[in-house]
Structures are given as C-alpha cells and as structure tokens.
Scaffold this motif. Structure first.
Motif, PDB file in Angstrom:
ATOM      1  N   TYR A 343       9.029  -5.247   2.750  1.00 17.14           N
ATOM      2  CA  TYR A 343       8.357  -5.996   3.820  1.00 17.14           C
ATOM      3  C   TYR A 343       7.773  -5.024   4.842  1.00 17.14           C
ATOM      4  O   TYR A 343       6.636  -5.188   5.310  1.00 17.14           O
ATOM      5  CB  TYR A 343       9.334  -6.928   4.552  1.00 17.14           C
ATOM      6  CG  TYR A 343      10.037  -7.945   3.697  1.00 17.14           C
ATOM      7  CD1 TYR A 343       9.465  -8.425   2.521  1.00 17.14           C
ATOM      8  CD2 TYR A 343      11.291  -8.435   4.059  1.00 17.14           C
ATOM      9  CE1 TYR A 343      10.126  -9.357   1.736  1.00 17.14           C
ATOM     10  CE2 TYR A 343      11.953  -9.368   3.281  1.00 17.14           C
ATOM     11  CZ  TYR A 343      11.376  -9.819   2.119  1.00 17.14           C
ATOM     12  OH  TYR A 343      12.030 -10.728   1.350  1.00 17.14           O
ATOM     13  N   ILE A 346       4.743  -3.195   3.477  1.00 17.77           N
ATOM     14  CA  ILE A 346       3.584  -4.090   3.440  1.00 17.77           C
ATOM     15  C   ILE A 346       2.981  -4.246   4.833  1.00 17.77           C
ATOM     16  O   ILE A 346       1.756  -4.215   5.009  1.00 17.77           O
ATOM     17  CB  ILE A 346       3.993  -5.454   2.851  1.00 17.77           C
ATOM     18  CG1 ILE A 346       4.284  -5.301   1.347  1.00 17.77           C
ATOM     19  CG2 ILE A 346       2.913  -6.503   3.079  1.00 17.77           C
ATOM     20  CD1 ILE A 346       4.923  -6.520   0.714  1.00 17.77           C
ATOM     21  N   ASN A 347       3.835  -4.402   5.840  1.00 20.84           N
ATOM     22  CA  ASN A 347       3.326  -4.534   7.210  1.00 20.84           C
ATOM     23  C   ASN A 347       2.633  -3.262   7.670  1.00 20.84           C
ATOM     24  O   ASN A 347       1.597  -3.313   8.344  1.00 20.84           O
ATOM     25  CB  ASN A 347       4.468  -4.886   8.164  1.00 20.84           C
ATOM     26  CG  ASN A 347       4.893  -6.339   8.049  1.00 20.84           C
ATOM     27  OD1 ASN A 347       4.064  -7.207   7.790  1.00 20.84           O
ATOM     28  ND2 ASN A 347       6.174  -6.602   8.212  1.00 20.84           N
ATOM     29  N   LYS A 350      -0.746  -3.125   6.024  1.00 20.82           N
ATOM     30  CA  LYS A 350      -1.651  -4.099   6.650  1.00 20.82           C
ATOM     31  C   LYS A 350      -2.133  -3.615   8.007  1.00 20.82           C
ATOM     32  O   LYS A 350      -3.310  -3.756   8.352  1.00 20.82           O
ATOM     33  CB  LYS A 350      -0.916  -5.436   6.800  1.00 20.82           C
ATOM     34  CG  LYS A 350      -1.720  -6.527   7.499  1.00 20.82           C
ATOM     35  CD  LYS A 350      -0.860  -7.755   7.746  1.00 20.82           C
ATOM     36  CE  LYS A 350       0.250  -7.448   8.749  1.00 20.82           C
ATOM     37  NZ  LYS A 350       1.050  -8.645   9.103  1.00 20.82           N
ATOM     38  N   ARG A 359      -5.270  -4.877  -1.650  1.00 19.22           N
ATOM     39  CA  ARG A 359      -4.708  -5.990  -2.425  1.00 19.22           C
ATOM     40  C   ARG A 359      -3.290  -5.599  -2.848  1.00 19.22           C
ATOM     41  O   ARG A 359      -3.052  -4.471  -3.274  1.00 19.22           O
ATOM     42  CB  ARG A 359      -5.548  -6.290  -3.666  1.00 19.22           C
ATOM     43  CG  ARG A 359      -6.972  -6.735  -3.370  1.00 19.22           C
ATOM     44  CD  ARG A 359      -7.618  -7.328  -4.619  1.00 19.22           C
ATOM     45  NE  ARG A 359      -7.505  -6.438  -5.764  1.00 19.22           N
ATOM     46  CZ  ARG A 359      -7.633  -6.829  -7.041  1.00 19.22           C
ATOM     47  NH1 ARG A 359      -7.847  -8.105  -7.323  1.00 19.22           N
ATOM     48  NH2 ARG A 359      -7.539  -5.955  -8.030  1.00 19.22           N
ATOM     49  N   LEU A 360      -2.375  -6.536  -2.718  1.00 21.45           N
ATOM     50  CA  LEU A 360      -0.988  -6.297  -3.095  1.00 21.45           C
ATOM     51  C   LEU A 360      -0.565  -7.290  -4.168  1.00 21.45           C
ATOM     52  O   LEU A 360      -1.049  -8.426  -4.210  1.00 21.45           O
ATOM     53  CB  LEU A 360      -0.067  -6.430  -1.881  1.00 21.45           C
ATOM     54  CG  LEU A 360      -0.309  -5.463  -0.718  1.00 21.45           C
ATOM     55  CD1 LEU A 360       0.636  -5.786   0.428  1.00 21.45           C
ATOM     56  CD2 LEU A 360      -0.121  -4.027  -1.163  1.00 21.45           C
ATOM     57  N   ASN A 381      -5.627 -10.144  -1.788  1.00 24.32           N
ATOM     58  CA  ASN A 381      -5.809  -9.630  -0.430  1.00 24.32           C
ATOM     59  C   ASN A 381      -5.101 -10.484   0.613  1.00 24.32           C
ATOM     60  O   ASN A 381      -5.100 -10.154   1.794  1.00 24.32           O
ATOM     61  CB  ASN A 381      -7.297  -9.495  -0.083  1.00 24.32           C
ATOM     62  CG  ASN A 381      -8.051 -10.805  -0.262  1.00 24.32           C
ATOM     63  OD1 ASN A 381      -7.452 -11.870  -0.381  1.00 24.32           O
ATOM     64  ND2 ASN A 381      -9.376 -10.725  -0.292  1.00 24.32           N
ATOM     65  N   ASN A 382      -4.484 -11.577   0.178  1.00 23.33           N
ATOM     66  CA  ASN A 382      -3.643 -12.379   1.064  1.00 23.33           C
ATOM     67  C   ASN A 382      -2.232 -11.787   1.029  1.00 23.33           C
ATOM     68  O   ASN A 382      -1.455 -12.039   0.112  1.00 23.33           O
ATOM     69  CB  ASN A 382      -3.625 -13.839   0.611  1.00 23.33           C
ATOM     70  CG  ASN A 382      -2.851 -14.741   1.570  1.00 23.33           C
ATOM     71  OD1 ASN A 382      -2.100 -14.260   2.422  1.00 23.33           O
ATOM     72  ND2 ASN A 382      -3.018 -16.040   1.427  1.00 23.33           N
ATOM     73  N   ILE A 383      -1.919 -10.983   2.033  1.00 25.18           N
ATOM     74  CA  ILE A 383      -0.656 -10.252   2.048  1.00 25.18           C
ATOM     75  C   ILE A 383       0.538 -11.197   2.012  1.00 25.18           C
ATOM     76  O   ILE A 383       1.569 -10.917   1.400  1.00 25.18           O
ATOM     77  CB  ILE A 383      -0.576  -9.352   3.302  1.00 25.18           C
ATOM     78  CG1 ILE A 383      -1.803  -8.441   3.383  1.00 25.18           C
ATOM     79  CG2 ILE A 383       0.697  -8.545   3.304  1.00 25.18           C
ATOM     80  CD1 ILE A 383      -1.978  -7.533   2.217  1.00 25.18           C
ATOM     81  N   LYS A 384       0.406 -12.345   2.655  1.00 23.63           N
ATOM     82  CA  LYS A 384       1.516 -13.298   2.730  1.00 23.63           C
ATOM     83  C   LYS A 384       1.943 -13.772   1.344  1.00 23.63           C
ATOM     84  O   LYS A 384       3.124 -14.040   1.103  1.00 23.63           O
ATOM     85  CB  LYS A 384       1.115 -14.494   3.590  1.00 23.63           C
ATOM     86  CG  LYS A 384       2.247 -15.485   3.856  1.00 23.63           C
ATOM     87  CD  LYS A 384       1.795 -16.597   4.785  1.00 23.63           C
ATOM     88  CE  LYS A 384       2.955 -17.549   5.112  1.00 23.63           C
ATOM     89  NZ  LYS A 384       3.509 -18.198   3.914  1.00 23.63           N
ATOM     90  N   THR A 386       2.131 -12.059  -1.422  1.00 20.83           N
ATOM     91  CA  THR A 386       3.062 -11.083  -1.995  1.00 20.83           C
ATOM     92  C   THR A 386       4.404 -11.114  -1.280  1.00 20.83           C
ATOM     93  O   THR A 386       5.466 -11.054  -1.913  1.00 20.83           O
ATOM     94  CB  THR A 386       2.458  -9.670  -1.917  1.00 20.83           C
ATOM     95  OG1 THR A 386       1.181  -9.672  -2.557  1.00 20.83           O
ATOM     96  CG2 THR A 386       3.357  -8.657  -2.601  1.00 20.83           C
TER      97      THR A 386
END
Length: 644
Positions: A343, A346-347, A350, A359-360, A381-384, A386
């Motif tokens: 997490y 990823i943050n 971003k 893209r994840l 590309n919508n991180i949420k 993943t």
C-alpha cells in the motif's frame, strides 16, 4: 536545516505552490520522503519526493499560512512553519534531513526482537510481561494497546479498540481522544538487495562455487553475458529497441531482450545448458522498422557494445508495475505486513511519479488443489483497483513447499496486457518457495523467463521467510536473465520466521517498502530530451575519513589518529560533457563507474600520480556514480551528471 526563497512561476490564478528538495546528511536526494502540507491544523495535501529528491505541492490557495512536515524513516522529522503562498508564485523550501540515530540503531543496525504485541491477535499482557518496556504513564500504556489487546500495568489497564474503531478503554473509562490505533503505512519489514550486475565477478565466483550445485537443479546458469548499449543521435539512451543474440552458423536466435531506460540490453548465451561449446555470435537490433547488426560482438568481460542510431531522443512516459504474490499458507506470518508495505509503495508511486503514465496490477497465486490457482487484477491506471484487490486477498492453502510459481508467471505475462511502449515494465515476484522441480515445470520456467526478457519485463524477486539457497539461486538467476535485481527480507524486523541471508559479501539493510520504491524509481528514470537537469556542485569530494565531530571526540579521548591513510577523492566538472577529472590520495586498484540502476559499466585502474581522466564518450547523457572500494571493503560513492 531549512532554506526558503521565492521564485516566480506560472501558476493558476488565485493559487500558488510549495516546492523544493529534500537532501540527506551527505547532500544526496532523499527518495520517497513524505511531504505533508497543512493549515489551521488540517492536512491540505500530501506528496512524496521523486528520484532527485524534488517535491511539488500545487495548487494551494494563496494568502494562507502553511506548515510543511517532512518525514522519512531513519531521519529526524522536519517541520517548517509560517510558509506564505502567494498568488502566481512558488515558495521554495529546501530541507536537509539529519539521521535519527536512535531509530537508525534500533531499526537498521541491531537485530530486532519480536514485537511486544502482534497486530490482529487477542492478547492479555500483565505487568511482569511489560515491565522491561519502561511504561510509566497512561499515555505510554495506551501506545502499546493495539487493537484487540488488553494491557495491565500496576494499577492501570487499557483495552485496545477493535480494528474498525478508535476507542480505547483506560481504567474502565472510554477515551476517544487520548490515543488512536497507529495507521498502517509500511516501514516495518526489513530487507536487503543483491544486484548481481553490480557484483558481476562475485556472482561468477558464487555460481561456480557456493551456489554451483543449484545450477544443475534448475538447469540455469547466467554466466555468458553480452551487453549492448544504444544511443540516439542526441546522445541519450534509446529504450524499447529489440536486440537479438544470433548464432552466425545457423542464424538461430539464442536470446532476445529489449533495451531498458538506460539504453542497455542484457543478452545471454547458453543460459539453459551446461555446454562448453562457444557460439560464433552477433547481435541484431530492431528499432522503428530498421535493422542493424553488431558483427564483432564482445562479451561483457571485454567491453560494453555501444552503437549510435540515427534517431532523435525519445523518453516514453509509460510505467507498468505488477505484484505477483504467493498467497499460500506458508506466507501467513508475513503477508499482512507485506500488504501494508505494498500500500505504501503504491501511494509513493502515485504521489511521486507524476510525469509517468502509471498502471498497476497484481496476481495472487497458490498451488494445484487449493481453492484457486491464480487471481488476477489487470494493469490499470485506476490505482484504487489494485489496492482493493490486494486488500481482498489473504494467505491459505499450499503446504508442500514448492508452489505454482510457473502458473503465476504465465498468467502475469499473458493476461496483464503489458504496454510494449512503456519506459519500464516491472514485475515484483513476492514468494517464499520455488516452483516444483519436475522436468516439465523447469522447462516451462525457462520458456517463461525467455519471454519475460524478450518483452522487456524485468523480474524482481522479493524472497520471504522460509526460503532456502536453492530458491535464492533460481530467483537471482531470473533477475539476471530479465535485467532485474534480487531483494530478500531479513531478520532485523523481528517479524515472521527465519530469513536466509543471501550469499554475498555485504549488503545494506532497508525497509522493504523503501527498497521496492527505490527500485521502481531506478528502473523508471529517463534522461529528459531537453536535458534540463538539476545543477549540482561543480566539484564534489568523497572520503572515508571520520566526520569532524568524531575526530574531536578522539582528540578529547587523547587517542592519536593517523589520517594519512584515509582516502580522499574529488571529481569535476559536474555536470560534465565527456571527461570527468579525478584527483585522489591513498587510492589503489580500480575506480568504477555505475549507471543509475547500479550496474558497473566502466572499470579503470587508478594512476599512481594521484590524477586521472575518466572518458565517458561511449555513454549517453544521464546520472552516473563514481565508486571506489577502500582497503576495509567500504565502498565510497559520488554522483555526477553526464550532459552530452
């Protein structure tokens, strides 16, 4: 230390920005430092520093007093107050972080003890069990009362709130304000890295010595290495060129690779065979519909094969990152912590890599006969998407040691829909067990590794507790074959079972979230086509002599210190357009140059006269490091910029 100044930039009307840099005690960029901007006690924005330690917080309403907070594990938190944001202007804030010696000693240097309280498990901890922690007041008592934990100390007791609440019960009275459960933000698991490209001779020695028996088990031996470097007509790296290693006699393709963000492709001969037969080989390059050949291809031990192509600079913005996670029962001791680390990574991606089209994706896998074999969250590309996928998956099943690693690699390769034009494609393989070792599985792994290399997808294994030397050898081989690197968790965190130390001479201990993020930054860095880079000091120095405060202490202790044997080196100009001049004292043996990913690209023997010129003519514009290993095995490193 904090420096602030105003500079006019073009910002949206009625707003401005706060921007600047974060450097460490050696004036090197701090990557992934968390920047929080608040006003009136409310956090207005958060971001993180990029690979050059730069941050930008924008837009911010003009005319307010802001507070900027900089946090980074292992360093003292810095807070800058009363920052004014003016309409159409940028307030520059430059931060120098100082090491938090107490935290550094506990987290990085010494061996951790197991945490007093394991999150997620109910506990009753009595006075005798926590007396050694030094708890003397209610606030400290609450600080150890994690969700689901009952702590008793003397006349006081505390119950930690449930995971979904922020309620604490202190001596029978509910308290919602005194304390709250700590946020999950990573920075708990510790790790090390072995980049065998930067320790190539050591890898060759290990693969023929300590680890040699495992090359027979996996029928894999990355030893016969050829490196190709492509440059544009503007002397910048050319990425995403396809490079084929061919046999001159049969014209068969022996290996295929794609040039990375530094313009390099790694090619391997006889990687899946123990044949001693040398091939007469050449390299074929394919880029934008054109084909080129390097007929006199030399092995890496002789040189890097450099070729200039008549194409302009190209700096792709795409970045694909996937996490392939072993979700079998043996990962139960660490998977929840690993999810927290992911997490945080990823943050950071971003917040820091704004210039990339990120893209994840993720693949969770178990083994044949379990509830499922693989679960997939496509690159998006919508991180949420993943993040939610990772949250929804936990460990279970498995149990026989080897797992369906080959199935996971197959699914990640063929179902994630990788962007072939991206600047970087990275797959982190997080696991504690190897694939099954039946002949058909081993052959399938070979085929998959070849395809990963052919498509330019870099495998970065992250090995967890319970792994053995056989798995280490295989994972390091996969990393070499696909131009990746090898990460392993360590015992320093006190979390999970025993972690096998990697076979290497030495390694640095880092939090795994920071190491993964740093790896992404290294693989995703590209030289700007306009070559606008941060200017750093014209002349830089490096030395292994103790800092001044250490020498003062020695003097006070009346200990005589002979400083005549310390290494001193300076190098200039910086940036340079070709020649890097070096002057040094007490330097013997080789001086090295590495690229931004840590690969050694140049070796030269130090001249006895104390001066030497390093010619960077063959290499494209970018960030490089000059390195030297002293007599005690300590590496000194300095950063310089090549602008062609």
């Amino acid at each position: 230390m904090v420096f602030a100044l105003l500079a006019v930039v073009h910002c949206r009307g009625g707003s401005g920005e706060i921007s600047g840099t974060v450097l460490d005690e050696k004036k090197m960029p701090v990557i992934g430092a968390v920047i929080s901007v608040s006003s009136a006690g409310i956090v207005r924005a958060q971001t993180a520093t990029d690979y050059d330690g730069i941050f930008v917080v924008s837009p911010l309403p003009a005319g307010s007093d802001y507070e900027l907070k900089v946090t980074y594990k292992g360093y003292v938190t810095q807070i800058v107050k009363n920052i004014i944001v003016r309409d159409g202007s940028a307030t520059k804030v430059h931060i120098h972080l100082a090491p938090d010696l107490h935290e550094f000693k506990e987290v990085v240097i010494t061996t951790y003890k197991a945490p007093l309280i394991e999150i997620g498990h109910p506990h009753n901890i009595m006075d005798a069990g926590i007396r050694h922690t030094g708890i003397t007041n209610t606030a400290d008592l609450v600080s150890v009362a994690s969700p689901g934990v009952h702590v008793r100390h003397g006349e006081s007791e505390a119950f930690g709130g449930r995971v979904s609440t922020t309620t604490f019960i202190i001596d029978g009275v509910e308290d919602h304000a005194t304390a709250a459960p700590a946020e999950k933000h990573g920075g708990r698991l510790t790790s090390g890295e072995v980049n065998d490209f930067s320790k190539w001779k050591l890898w060759k020695d290990l693969s023929k010595g300590e680890l040699s028996m495992y090359s027979n088990i996996w029928s894999m031996l990355p030893r016969h290495r050829y490196t190709v470097l492509l440059k544009s007509k503007d002397n910048t790296p050319l990425c995403n060129a396809r490079v084929l290693l061919r046999d001159k006699a049969t014209d068969c393709v022996l290996w295929a690779a794609v040039t990375d963000n530094t313009g390099k492709a790694e090619l391997w001969d006889r990687i899946f065979t123990d044949s001693n037969k040398d091939h007469r080989i050449y390299a074929e390059l394919r880029y934008r519909g054109e084909r080129y050949k390097i007929r006199n291809l030399r092995p890496f031990s002789k040189r890097i094969n450099v070729l200039n192509l008549p194409f302009p600079c190209d700096a792709p913005k795409g970045l694909d990152v996937a996490f392939i996670v072993d979700a079998t029962g043996s990962m139960q001791d660490e998977i929840n912590y690993l999810k927290e680390e992911l997490y945080d990574v990823i943050n950071k991606v971003k917040d820091s890599l704004h210039e990339h089209e990120v893209r994840l994706g993720a693949v969770f896998y178990r083994d044949h006969g379990d509830d499922y074999l693989t679960k997939v969250s496509a690159l998006d590309n919508n991180i949420k998407t993943t993040v939610d996928f990772i949250k929804d998956n936990n460990a279970g099943g498995g149990g026989d040691g080897p797992e369906a690693v080959d199935d996971a690699l197959d699914v990640a390769l063929n179902r994630l829909e990788w962007n072939k034009d991206a600047l970087a494609r990275i797959a982190f393989l997080i696991l504690d067990a190897p694939p099954h070792d039946q002949a058909e599985v081993v052959t399938r792994v070979h085929d998959l590794v070849y395809e990963y290399a052919k498509r330019g997808i870099r495998l970065v294994p992250v090995v967890c507790s319970g792994s053995d030397k056989s798995n280490e050898y295989l994972m390091r081989s996969l990393a070499l074959a696909t131009n990746g690197t090898f990460i392993f968790l360590t015992d320093h965190s006190g979390i999970g079972g025993h972690h096998t130390e990697a076979s290497t001479d030495k390694y640095d201990v880092s939090f795994v979230n920071e190491l993964i993020f740093r790896t992404i930054c290294q693989f995703a860095y590209s030289t700007p086509c306009d070559q606008v880079m941060m200017q750093i000091a014209d002349t830089l120095k490096m030395s292994n002599e103790p800092a001044r405060d250490s020498l003062v202490k020695l003097a006070k202790d009346t200990v005589k210190k002979d400083t005549s044997k310390y290494v001193h080196m300076k190098f200039y100009p910086n940036p340079t357009d070709r020649i890097l001049y070096t002057e040094y004292e007490n330097v013997k043996g080789n001086i090295y140059v590495s690229d931004i990913s840590g690969k050694l690209i140049l070796k030269t023997e130090a001249d006895k006269g104390g001066k030497m010129e390093i010619d960077m003519f063959d290499f494209p514009s970018g960030i490089y490091f000059i390195k030297y290993e002293d007599e005690k095995g300590v590496w000194l490193s300095g950063k310089f910029i090549l602008l062609r």
